[in-house]
Design a protein around this motif. Structure first.
Motif, PDB file in Angstrom:
ATOM      1  N   ALA A 210      41.707  16.748  25.946  1.00 49.71           N
ATOM      2  CA  ALA A 210      40.605  16.685  24.987  1.00 49.71           C
ATOM      3  C   ALA A 210      40.146  18.077  24.575  1.00 49.71           C
ATOM      4  CB  ALA A 210      39.435  15.895  25.579  1.00 49.71           C
ATOM      5  N   SER A 211      40.209  19.037  25.500  1.00 51.83           N
ATOM      6  CA  SER A 211      39.757  20.396  25.198  1.00 51.83           C
ATOM      7  C   SER A 211      40.681  21.110  24.215  1.00 51.83           C
ATOM      8  CB  SER A 211      39.649  21.219  26.487  1.00 51.83           C
ATOM      9  OG  SER A 211      40.905  21.281  27.145  1.00 51.83           O
ATOM     10  N   LEU A 213      42.149  19.460  21.514  1.00 51.95           N
ATOM     11  CA  LEU A 213      42.211  18.765  20.227  1.00 51.95           C
ATOM     12  C   LEU A 213      41.935  19.746  19.094  1.00 51.95           C
ATOM     13  CD1 LEU A 213      40.482  15.332  20.921  1.00 51.95           C
ATOM     14  CD2 LEU A 213      42.916  15.801  20.585  1.00 51.95           C
ATOM     15  N   HIS A 267      37.562  14.960  15.127  1.00 53.26           N
ATOM     16  CA  HIS A 267      38.880  14.522  15.590  1.00 53.26           C
ATOM     17  C   HIS A 267      38.947  12.998  15.702  1.00 53.26           C
ATOM     18  CE1 HIS A 267      39.808  18.692  16.253  1.00 53.26           C
ATOM     19  NE2 HIS A 267      38.782  18.824  17.065  1.00 53.26           N
TER      20      HIS A 267
END
Length: 527
Positions: A210-211, A213, A267
Motif C-alpha cells: 500500500a505504501s 501505490l 488510488h
C-alpha cells in the motif's frame, strides 16, 4: 535545455506514498561523477533517486508541466482560457492559435521533461551497479524506463521529432549542442522499446504494498503503450494491448462516476497511473495545484481553463446528467456533492463562461487549512481504466471488429445509465466512440491530443473544429446564445479562427533550445 546541474528534490508522497522527514529532502546539487558515485552507494538512495524522477511527471511547481497541459485543453472546444480580468497573452495566445513561439510555457514544459529524462538516464546507468536485491534493482530500472517513455511521449506529441538523449554526461551543455532532432519514428521506437522492457518486469498493481501505490505498474506501462499504438494507428496492436489490461483483472470502473475524482478516493479501483498529493504547510508545492489554477476567481481560484457551453451542450445532447454534474459547475447553480454550496459563485464578470471544472473542485468541508496552491490533497490521474476501454473500443472499430467495439463502449455508458445503440455501424459508431471519449474524459487533459490524432478523410479533426470554417468557431460566432460567453468578450468569441492546419498540429520548438544547439535543432514549420 539550459546548462543545468542536477537537482534531485524528493517531494514526499508525490508519485507514491513515501514516509519521509525533512532530513530526506535533498536540496543540494549533485555535480560530477564522483558525487554520483557517492550518492548511488546505498539501496535507499537508489530508491530516492527514482522517486525524484516521478517529481517531474507533473512538475515540481504549478507552471512546469500540468499548467502547460491545461493550456493544451484551452486550445480545444472543451475550454476557454477563462480568466478575463488578468491579461496573459502568453496563455490566451496559445489557446487562440495566435502562438508566440517563445512562450514561457513551451520552454518550461520542454525543460521539465528533459530534466525528468536526465534523471531517468542516470538511474538506468547507475542502478545496475548498486549493491541491491535483484528484484528491487530490476523494478527500479523498469520504473525509470516507463518514466522516460512517458516524458518522450509527451514531447513527441507536442513538438514532433525531438532530440533523443539516452545517456548522462555531467558536461550537459556541450552534449546537447551536438544533438539534432530525431525523427518522429525514431522517438516512438525508443518509447516502445522502453515500455516493452518495463512491461516485462514491473509488478502488477496488486503486487505492490500500500505504501508504494502510485509507482509505475505493468498495467500502467501496458496502458501507455496502448495509447502509443492508438496514436500511431496501429489498431490491432492497440486493441491487443488494451485487452491485456482488461484481462489482468487489476482494474474496474468506479461504480459511481463522481468518485473518480473524489478527494477521499486516492488510488481508486479505476486508477492506473496517478500522482497523489498531501497537505503539509511545512513545505511548499507538495500538494496539488489544479484546484487553484482551475478554480473560480469567486472561490479562491485563478480562473484558468474554464469549460465551454459547447462542451456542456455535448452532455445535454446525450441526456448525460450524471457525468455533466461531476464535470461542470455553472454560476448560480448548486455544486453537486457539496451540500454547503447551493449557489456557486462562478464570477461571470471575470470568467468567460461562468463555469468551472468540477473534477478538480474540493468540497468546502474537505478543504485543508490553508487552502492554497501547492497544498491541495486531490490526486491527479494520468491513466484510468475508462480510457483503456475506450481505446479498446476505438482500436477494435478500426480493426473491423465492430461488435467488440460496441461491447466496450457499452460498459462505459452503462455506468452513467445511458443506453447504447447496438445497431450502430460504420462512421456513426466511430463518431459515437469519439464522442464518448470527449464526455468521459472531459477536462482531464486528453482532448487536444485526441483531436490531433483522430482523422476524417485523412484530415485531423482539430482542423474541422478550429479555423475560419471550424464547427467550434461557427458555433461561438453564429449560433451561441450563452448568456455568459456572449456577454463577456474579455476573451474573443472567435477563439480558434487563426488555426492553420499546416502549422498548429504541433507546438513550436522553444527558440532558446534552437539557440543553445547553435542551430542544430530546427524549428517546426510556420513558427
Amino acid at each position: 535545455m539550459k546548462k543545468t546541474f542536477l537537482f534531485i528534490v524528493i517531494i514526499c508522497t508525490v508519485g507514491m506514498n513515501v514516509n519521509c522527514s525533512k532530513e530526506e529532502f535533498l536540496d543540494q546539487p549533485l555535480r560530477g561523477r564522483q558525487q554520483l558515485d557517492d550518492f548511488f552507494s546505498t539501496p535507499e538512495n537508489a530508491v530516492l533517486f527514482v522517486n525524484g524522477i516521478y517529481n517531474k511527471v507533473n512538475g515540481e511547481s504549478w507552471f512546469q508541466a500540468n499548467f502547460p497541459r491545461q493550456i493544451n485543453e484551452m486550445a480545444t472546444d472543451d475550454q476557454w482560457s477563462g480568466n478575463t480580468i488578468q491579461p496573459r497573452p502568453d496563455i490566451t495566445g496559445i489557446a487562440a492559435y495566435n502562438v508566440f513561439a517563445g512562450s514561457t510555457y513551451f520552454n518550461l514544459f520542454w525543460e521539465n521533461h528533459y530534466i525528468g529524462i536526465t534523471r531517468a538516464n542516470i538511474s538506468l546507468e547507475r542502478i545496475p551497479n548498486v549493491d541491491i536485491d535483484d528484484e528491487l534493482k530490476n523494478r527500479l530500472i523498469a520504473e525509470a524506463s516507463f518514466l522516460r517513455a512517458f516524458f518522450y511521449f509527451d514531447l513527441v506529441r507536442s513538438f514532433g521529432g525531438v532530440p533523443i538523449v539516452t545517456t548522462y554526461n555531467e558536461l550537459l551543455e556541450p552534449e546537447i549542442r551536438d544533438k539534432t532532432r530525431a525523427s518522429v519514428d525514431e522517438v516512438y521506437a525508443l518509447i516502445e522499446e522502453d515500455l516493452t522492457k518495463a512491461i516485462s518486469v514491473l509488478p502488477l498493481r496488486s503486487e505492490y504494498a500500500a505504501s508504494d501505490l502510485g509507482r509505475a505498474t505493468k498495467g500502467a506501462a501496458q496502458t501507455l503503450l496502448a495509447k502509443v499504438f492508438l496514436t500511431r494507428e496501429r489498431w490491432a496492436e492497440a486493441q491487443a494491448m488494451a485487452l491485456n489490461v482488461v484481462q489482468s483483472g487489476e482494474y474496474t470502473l468506479e461504480p459511481e462516476f463522481e468518485n473518480i475524482y473524489s478527494v477521499d478516493n486516492p488510488h481508486g479501483v479505476e486508477s492506473i497511473f496517478e500522482i497523489q498529493y498531501i497537505n503539509d504547510p511545512q513545505f511548499t508545492d507538495i500538494g496539488g495545484q489544479l484546484s487553484t489554477t482551475n478554480g473560480s476567481r469567486g472561490d479562491q481560484g485563478w480562473g484558468w481553463g474554464v469549460p465551454t457551453s459547447h462542451l456542456e451542450n455535448a452532455f445535454l445532447s446525450e441526456g448525460d446528467s450524471i457525468r455533466l454534474r461531476s464535470t461542470i459547475i455553472k454560476h448560480g447553480d448548486p455544486v453537486y456533492g457539496d451540500p454547503d454550496v447551493t449557489e456557486f459563485d462562478g464570477e461571470p464578470s471575470e470568467n468567460k463562461s461562468g463555469r468551472t471544472n468540477r473534477k478538480y473542485y474540493i468540497p468546502l468541508a474537505k478543504r485543508p487549512e490553508p487552502y492554497q496552491r501547492g497544498q491541495h490533497p486531490l490526486s491527479y490521474i494520468h491513466l484510468r481504466y475508462a480510457d483503456v476501454l475506450l481505446m479498446h473500443a476505438e482500436a477494435a472499430y478500426f480493426s473491423n471488429d465492430e461488435n467488440t467495439a460496441k461491447s466496450s463502449l457499452k460498459l462505459i455508458r452503462d455506468r452513467v445509465e445511458l443506453d447504447t445503440n447496438m445497431s450502430l455501424t460504420g462512421t456513426a459508431l466511430r463518431d459515437a466512440i469519439w464522442k464518448e471519449r470527449r464526455l468521459e474524459l472531459a477536462l482531464e487533459q486528453h482532448r487536444l491530443f485526441d483531436l490531433r490524432r483522430q482523422k476524417v478523410n485523412g484530415i485531423s479533426r482539430l482542423a474541422t473544429i478550429m479555423g475560419e470554417n471550424g464547427s467550434f468557431v461557427k458555433y461561438n460566432t453564429e449560433e451561441s446564445t450563452d448568456p455568459f460567453e456572449t456577454t463577456n468578450l474579455g476573451e474573443a468569441q472567435d477563439k480558434g479562427i487563426l488555426f492553420d492546419i499546416n502549422v498548429h498540429l504541433l507546438w513550436p520548438i522553444p527558440p532558446a533550445e534552437i539557440q543553445l544547439s547553435q542551430g542544430n535543432i530546427t524549428q517546426n514549420p510556420g513558427y
